[in-house]
Design an enzyme around this catalytic site. Structure first.
Site, PDB file in Angstrom:
ATOM      1  N   HIS A   1       0.830  -1.209   0.000  1.00 51.72           N
ATOM      2  CA  HIS A   1       0.000   0.000   0.000  1.00 51.72           C
ATOM      3  C   HIS A   1       0.867   1.262   0.000  1.00 51.72           C
ATOM      4  CE1 HIS A   1       0.934   0.876   4.203  1.00 51.72           C
ATOM      5  NE2 HIS A   1       0.717  -0.408   4.468  1.00 51.72           N
TER       6      HIS A   1
ATOM      7  N   THR B   1       2.632  -0.671  12.179  1.00 49.33           N
ATOM      8  CA  THR B   1       1.217  -0.524  11.870  1.00 49.33           C
ATOM      9  C   THR B   1       0.672  -1.889  11.502  1.00 49.33           C
ATOM     10  OG1 THR B   1       1.892   1.541  10.804  1.00 49.33           O
ATOM     11  CG2 THR B   1      -0.427   0.928  10.639  1.00 49.33           C
TER      12      THR B   1
ATOM     13  N   GLU C   1      -1.760  -7.482   8.103  1.00 50.01           N
ATOM     14  CA  GLU C   1      -0.387  -7.286   8.562  1.00 50.01           C
ATOM     15  C   GLU C   1      -0.157  -8.066   9.844  1.00 50.01           C
ATOM     16  OE1 GLU C   1       2.573  -7.067   8.094  1.00 50.01           O
ATOM     17  OE2 GLU C   1       3.125  -4.970   7.803  1.00 50.01           O
ATOM     18  N   TRP C   2       1.110  -8.307  10.145  1.00 45.84           N
ATOM     19  CA  TRP C   2       1.554  -8.928  11.387  1.00 45.84           C
ATOM     20  C   TRP C   2       0.851  -8.219  12.547  1.00 45.84           C
ATOM     21  CZ3 TRP C   2       7.040 -11.079  11.169  1.00 45.84           C
ATOM     22  CH2 TRP C   2       7.392 -11.743  12.346  1.00 45.84           C
TER      23      TRP C   2
END
Length: 192
Positions: free
Chosen positions: A12, A24, A83-84
């Site tokens: 992104h 994030t 995401e993680w």
């Protein structure tokens, strides 16, 4: 299993926290105006590419990038591209964390209340093998760490290899095959 599988990884565009270096994970931040402009530069690179699937993280920064890249009509939300989960380190920078825990590293250190490296390894391995069985050209719109982990697993079977791969906002990378070997065909290509 298909050696015709090709994964197009799209990170992104820039957000407030990606710009500042804050982790994030699941915080659903929007793109900055700069990130919007970066994401728009992906459209010429992706136009004319026939994708068998276009998958996006559920988070708006990834979905918005997919829309601005011009392939949203095929977009399907894929929770495995989240995401993680950074747990207690969400919103903090690595340098800030290292003031309390010298040598801390997302790939090697515990992540209280989040995902361990082993958790992410299991998630990525299952997801990549599922995509590999489906075959075809698949676009994945997601986030820096998870995409680096996918590339690490694709090439070595270990997401930790992703620690050695830098990934810029609104970048394009391609994982494919050279004969029977899984390879990185392109990495971290930007058009902004």
């Amino acid at each position: 299993m298909s050696s015709s599988t090709e994964l197009w990884l799209v990170r992104h565009g820039q957000t407030e926290w990606s710009k500042s270096g804050q982790h994030t994970g699941r915080t659903d931040l929007p793109l900055l105006e700069e990130g919007v402009e970066q994401a728009k530069t992906l459209e010429p690179a992706l136009s004319g590419i026939a994708f068998d699937q276009v998958l996006s993280s559920p988070l708006r920064r990834a979905k918005h990038t997919c829309e601005l890249a011009g392939v949203a009509e095929q977009m399907r939300i894929e929770p495995q591209l989240l995401e993680w989960d950074y747990g207690i380190y969400e919103g903090r920078t690595t340098s800030d964390i290292r003031k309390e825990i010298p040598g801390w590293d997302v790939f090697r250190s515990p992540i209280p209340e989040g995902e361990s490296c082993e958790d992410v390894q299991k998630r990525v391995a299952a997801f990549v093998e599922e995509l590999h069985q489906q075959g075809g050209r698949i676009a994945l719109f997601a986030h820096a760490h998870i995409l680096r982990c996918i590339a690490g697993y694709w090439t070595t079977g270990d997401i930790r290899f992703g620690a050695h791969l830098a990934l810029s906002p609104a970048s394009l990378s391609v994982l494919s095959y050279h004969r029977e070997d899984r390879v990185i065909k392109k990495w971290n290509v930007t058009h902004h």
